[in-house]
Write a protein that holds these residues in place. Sequence first.
Motif, PDB file in Angstrom:
ATOM      1  N   VAL A  20      10.654  -2.970 -12.662  1.00  0.00           N
ATOM      2  CA  VAL A  20       9.933  -2.312 -11.759  1.00  0.00           C
ATOM      3  C   VAL A  20       9.468  -2.754 -10.883  1.00  0.00           C
ATOM      4  O   VAL A  20       8.878  -2.498  -9.527  1.00  0.00           O
ATOM      5  N   ALA A  21       8.161  -3.735 -11.096  1.00  0.00           N
ATOM      6  CA  ALA A  21       7.126  -4.163 -10.662  1.00  0.00           C
ATOM      7  C   ALA A  21       7.928  -5.528  -9.195  1.00  0.00           C
ATOM      8  O   ALA A  21       7.801  -5.035  -8.089  1.00  0.00           O
ATOM      9  N   GLU A  22       8.908  -5.700  -9.890  1.00  0.00           N
ATOM     10  CA  GLU A  22       9.491  -6.935  -8.698  1.00  0.00           C
ATOM     11  C   GLU A  22      10.320  -6.023  -7.739  1.00  0.00           C
ATOM     12  O   GLU A  22      10.542  -6.694  -6.971  1.00  0.00           O
ATOM     13  N   GLY A  23      10.944  -4.504  -8.578  1.00  0.00           N
ATOM     14  CA  GLY A  23      11.425  -4.813  -7.337  1.00  0.00           C
ATOM     15  C   GLY A  23      11.084  -3.274  -6.733  1.00  0.00           C
ATOM     16  O   GLY A  23      11.354  -2.952  -5.526  1.00  0.00           O
ATOM     17  N   LEU A  24       9.941  -2.727  -6.552  1.00  0.00           N
ATOM     18  CA  LEU A  24       8.969  -2.807  -6.089  1.00  0.00           C
ATOM     19  C   LEU A  24       8.091  -3.247  -5.101  1.00  0.00           C
ATOM     20  O   LEU A  24       6.976  -3.023  -4.147  1.00  0.00           O
ATOM     21  N   GLY A  25       7.660  -4.760  -5.132  1.00  0.00           N
ATOM     22  CA  GLY A  25       7.067  -5.885  -4.622  1.00  0.00           C
ATOM     23  C   GLY A  25       5.596  -5.943  -5.194  1.00  0.00           C
ATOM     24  O   GLY A  25       5.001  -6.108  -3.991  1.00  0.00           O
TER      25      GLY A  25
END
Length: 226
Positions: free
Chosen positions: A162-167
């Motif tokens: 999720v952190a990757e998706g949200l940057g």
Amino acid sequence: MSTDGPARRGSAHADDGSPVTADDVRHAVRLAVATLRGAAGGDWDARAGSLEWSCWETVEHLADDLFAYAAQLGPEAPPLDREVPFSWRARRPGGPANVTFADRESGAAGLLQVLEACGAMLTAMVRATPPEVRAHHVFGPSDAEGFAAMGVVETLVHTHDVAEGLGVPWTPPAGLCRRVLVRLFPDAPRETDPWATLLWATGRGGLPGRERLTTWRWHGAVPAGV
């Protein structure tokens, strides 16, 4: 770190550390929620890292994992041959099949509250379950420590997705990663960075001198003799 939960069995690894506990579940979930709250205004329908799910769906799936692990430990005589028979469903073809879903109108704050609540359920069940209790998991019947470790792995790696998706940045504590590696991934290398190793062990990253994994699993069964 608290020492509540089942006592650690002997290990061939010199760095096996202390057991995975209810406090570890609580700590992992708190760290995840704090990180994702920092991206509450982001695009929660964006793809979560390498997954085919959105960031919203992935957090729902994570919350549902924590709920399911707590539920598996819950019956007076936990089942050893199947999962507790809740009715799972997906909201769309290809989406995660869950028991628990968050109300979209509640926004990211509501979604993260669902994650907190499910994490608290698993924390409480791990703390309350006697160490001799076993319950079914597809990767082997496990004990409270095993379900705690599974919950921590799910939290760490899906927060990564999720952190990757949200940057947003996400690097969990090395000791937490190391403890779950020892409990669930006995064949993983011990000399490498624990977080990078956990990402490698779950098919999300590479390690020098090792091929990236395209399939993976953990070993949830309690080791023989425990």
